[in-house]
Scaffold this motif. Structure first.
Motif, short mmCIF file in Angstrom:
data_model
loop_
_atom_site.label_atom_id
_atom_site.label_comp_id
_atom_site.label_asym_id
_atom_site.label_seq_id
_atom_site.Cartn_x
_atom_site.Cartn_y
_atom_site.Cartn_z
N GLN A 260 0.83 -1.21 0.00
CA GLN A 260 0.00 0.00 0.00
C GLN A 260 0.87 1.26 0.00
OE1 GLN A 260 -3.32 0.57 -0.06
NE2 GLN A 260 -3.82 -1.59 -0.28
N LEU A 261 1.86 1.29 0.88
CA LEU A 261 2.70 2.49 1.00
C LEU A 261 3.48 2.74 -0.28
CD1 LEU A 261 4.03 2.08 4.66
CD2 LEU A 261 2.01 3.34 3.86
N ASN A 262 3.97 1.64 -0.90
CA ASN A 262 4.73 1.80 -2.14
C ASN A 262 3.86 2.39 -3.25
OD1 ASN A 262 6.73 0.55 -0.68
ND2 ASN A 262 6.60 -1.41 -1.76
N THR A 263 2.57 2.09 -3.22
CA THR A 263 1.65 2.60 -4.23
C THR A 263 1.21 4.02 -3.92
OG1 THR A 263 0.81 0.36 -4.45
CG2 THR A 263 -0.52 2.08 -5.44
N LEU A 264 0.92 4.30 -2.64
CA LEU A 264 0.29 5.58 -2.28
C LEU A 264 1.27 6.75 -2.25
CD1 LEU A 264 -1.98 4.37 0.67
CD2 LEU A 264 -2.76 5.18 -1.58
N THR A 265 2.52 6.51 -1.90
CA THR A 265 3.47 7.62 -1.75
C THR A 265 3.86 8.17 -3.12
OG1 THR A 265 5.22 5.96 -1.63
CG2 THR A 265 4.44 6.85 0.46
N PRO A 266 4.28 9.44 -3.15
CA PRO A 266 4.60 10.08 -4.43
C PRO A 266 5.73 9.36 -5.18
CG PRO A 266 4.76 11.66 -2.59
CD PRO A 266 4.43 10.34 -2.00
N GLY A 267 5.65 9.35 -6.50
CA GLY A 267 6.68 8.74 -7.34
C GLY A 267 6.23 7.40 -7.86
N SER A 268 6.35 7.20 -9.20
CA SER A 268 5.86 5.94 -9.78
C SER A 268 7.00 4.94 -9.95
CB SER A 268 5.18 6.23 -11.11
OG SER A 268 6.07 6.97 -11.92
N PHE A 269 8.21 5.29 -9.46
CA PHE A 269 9.35 4.37 -9.56
C PHE A 269 9.17 3.19 -8.60
CE2 PHE A 269 10.22 8.32 -7.25
CZ PHE A 269 10.33 7.85 -5.95
N GLU A 270 10.01 2.19 -8.76
CA GLU A 270 9.94 0.99 -7.92
C GLU A 270 10.35 1.33 -6.48
OE1 GLU A 270 10.63 -2.47 -9.74
OE2 GLU A 270 10.90 -3.65 -7.90
N LYS A 271 9.54 0.88 -5.52
CA LYS A 271 9.79 1.22 -4.11
C LYS A 271 9.82 -0.02 -3.22
CE LYS A 271 7.06 5.34 -4.74
NZ LYS A 271 5.65 5.63 -4.59
N ARG A 272 10.40 0.19 -2.04
CA ARG A 272 10.34 -0.80 -0.96
C ARG A 272 10.01 -0.03 0.32
NH1 ARG A 272 10.74 -3.35 -4.90
NH2 ARG A 272 12.30 -4.90 -5.51
N SER A 273 9.50 -0.76 1.32
CA SER A 273 9.19 -0.13 2.62
C SER A 273 9.72 -0.99 3.76
CB SER A 273 7.67 0.02 2.80
OG SER A 273 7.16 0.96 1.90
N ALA A 274 9.94 -0.36 4.91
CA ALA A 274 10.26 -1.08 6.15
C ALA A 274 9.44 -0.42 7.25
CB ALA A 274 11.75 -0.99 6.45
N LEU A 275 8.97 -1.24 8.19
CA LEU A 275 8.04 -0.74 9.21
C LEU A 275 8.69 -0.64 10.59
CD1 LEU A 275 4.80 -2.70 8.17
CD2 LEU A 275 5.67 -0.50 7.32
N PHE A 276 8.31 0.39 11.31
CA PHE A 276 8.84 0.67 12.65
C PHE A 276 7.69 1.08 13.56
CE2 PHE A 276 11.93 1.50 9.30
CZ PHE A 276 12.93 0.62 9.67
N ASN A 277 8.02 1.63 14.75
CA ASN A 277 6.96 1.92 15.74
C ASN A 277 6.60 3.39 15.86
OD1 ASN A 277 6.76 -0.84 16.95
ND2 ASN A 277 8.94 -0.40 17.22
#
Ligand code: PLZ
Length: 424
Positions: free
Chosen positions: A92-109
């Protein structure tokens, strides 16, 4: 149930003094646009727990998703035994955040933890040490993020020494920089970096697209795009701290969307999970994936309960079109705030903000001298009359309004009435 007075006594004997509270009544329950204390007194909520409950308190989908998740399992640790909801939040975050380039995410608290990790990733990926931040910035209370935060009291005072390789440059603050254009303010910041740090030493430029704790400072148009352009040319990782501005708060999914700025990394927290603690770093795949396996993590980061809440919150934002709701809040509140400003006899120097992130900067009548005392007095009058408001700003003279995005028109109007009366 114990009264607020009784709870306050117990608190004084049990809770460290360093943790403050804006109001001294204790909460019993809260809903879309209101918070009710243990005495049954109701406040209209113009704080949203500092821009967290964008979908409202105990939003139905969030309650349901959390309940279902808690019944299935509460914790395995994603680093031990992974689960789907963590992956789904990252998608979801990779899709919703600005920029259509390939993304990755990491989650924290927490937000601070996300900012720390964005700096770790940028340093690792670039092999450079320096981090550039701005006047009036707020990025958290951990050791590195205290260094990144500008304001001494109450955040940094006697908590040093602070992390090194942090460099502060001038912000675009139209009310207080003589109305410099975005391009000129950016050139001033860039020159400071080039002369004092050297672009080739800079891992990351970290900026809140609209500053939060520092005073709801909206930079002049063109400031963010000019910094973005410079960072690209200089090989500097552009990090947008969207922790306060994110998740429909400013009338778009993210504040960077407004000027079409595409950050390399985005830090997220607050509004992401309807009140459950969750934070994230999302960004370019090649930067995020530069870090070795095991280099990022933590026991609770991306807790299954928080992930369930995040997925339900994001669904709610889509379903209720909360970006449009934020724009509607702006269109209802701004005329009311301007009317207050006009009648204030020069005490309100500026009404500013975007979407449901709105503020008034208070000054001594007819001057630009900040008025923190008057600001605190107006805020206290609001609290007494049943409206939860917050202050902010380097000079403590900004009254800020952050209603939940699901607040009703009637609650908005009643809140604005209380605010107007508080000024009188
Ligand atoms: N970055 C832009 O706004 C948190 C802090 C309140 P945490 N702002 C509210 C206080 O007095 O502690 C914030 C932010 C921006 C980072 C943070 C830090 O997020 O979740 O509080 O760590």
């Amino acid at each position: 149930m114990a009264s607020s007075e009784e709870l306050h006594k117990r608190r004084q004997a049990a809770v460290a003094r360093g943790v403050g509270s804006v109001v001294d009544s204790y909460v019993d329950h809260a809903s879309g646009g209101t918070v009710t204390d243990v005495e049954g007194r109701e406040w209209i909520d113009f704080a949203a727990g500092i821009a967290v409950t964008n979908v409202g308190n105990s939003a139905p989908r969030v309650v349901e998703a959390v309940r279902a998740q808690v019944e299935r399992f509460t914790h395995t640790c994603f680093m031990v035994a992974p689960y789907e909801s963590y992956v789904a939040v990252c998608e979801q975050l990779n899709t919703l955040t600005p920029g259509s380039f390939e993304k990755r995410s990491a989650l924290f608290n927490s937000g601070a933890e996300a900012v720390e990790n964005a700096v770790k990733i940028a340093r690792h990926a670039t092999g450079r040490p320096a981090v550039v931040v701005f006047d009036h910035a707020y990025h958290g209370r951990t050791n590195l993020t205290m260094a990144l935060t500008a304001k001494n009291m109450p955040y940094k005072h006697r908590f040093g020494p602070f992390a090194g390789e942090v460099y502060r440059v001038p912000m675009s603050y139209p009310l207080r920089d003589g109305g410099l254009s975005g391009a000129k303010a950016a050139a001033r910041a860039i020159e400071t970096v080039e002369k004092q740090v050297g672009a080739e030493n800079v891992a990351a430029l970290l900026i809140e697209p609209i500053q939060g704790e520092g005073g709801f400072v909206v930079p002049a148009p063109g400031f963010l795009p000019a910094l973005r352009e410079w960072a690209t040319a200089a090989g500097v990782v552009f990090v947008a701290d969207e922790i306060q501005t994110g998740f429909c708060r400013t009338g778009d999914w993210f504040a960077c969307d407004h000027e079409g700025v595409e950050p390399d990394l985005v830090t997220l927290a607050k509004g992401i999970a309807g009140g459950l603690p969750l934070a994230a770093v999302t960004g370019r795949a090649e930067l995020m994936d530069a870090v070795h396996v095991g280099g990022l993590g933590g026991t609770y980061g991306g807790s299954p309960i928080a992930c369930a809440a995040a997925l339900a919150s994001i669904e709610t934002m889509h379903e209720l079109d909360l970006a449009a709701a934020a724009r509607r809040i702006e269109s209802v509140l701004v005329p009311r705030l301007r009317a207050i400003a006009e009648r204030s006899g020069g005490r309100v120097a500026e009404v500013r903000g975007r979407g449901a992130m709105l503020a008034m900067e208070l000054v001594q009548p007819g001057t630009s001298t900040p008025d923190p005392v008057g600001t605190a007095a107006v805020s206290a009058a609001c609290h007494r009359a049943g409206l939860l408001t917050l202050t902010c700003g380097t000079y403590g003279n900004v009254l800020r309004l952050l209603p939940p995005l699901v607040i009703s028109d009637d609650e908005l109007a009643r809140g604005a009435d209380i605010l107007a009366a508080a000024f009188d």
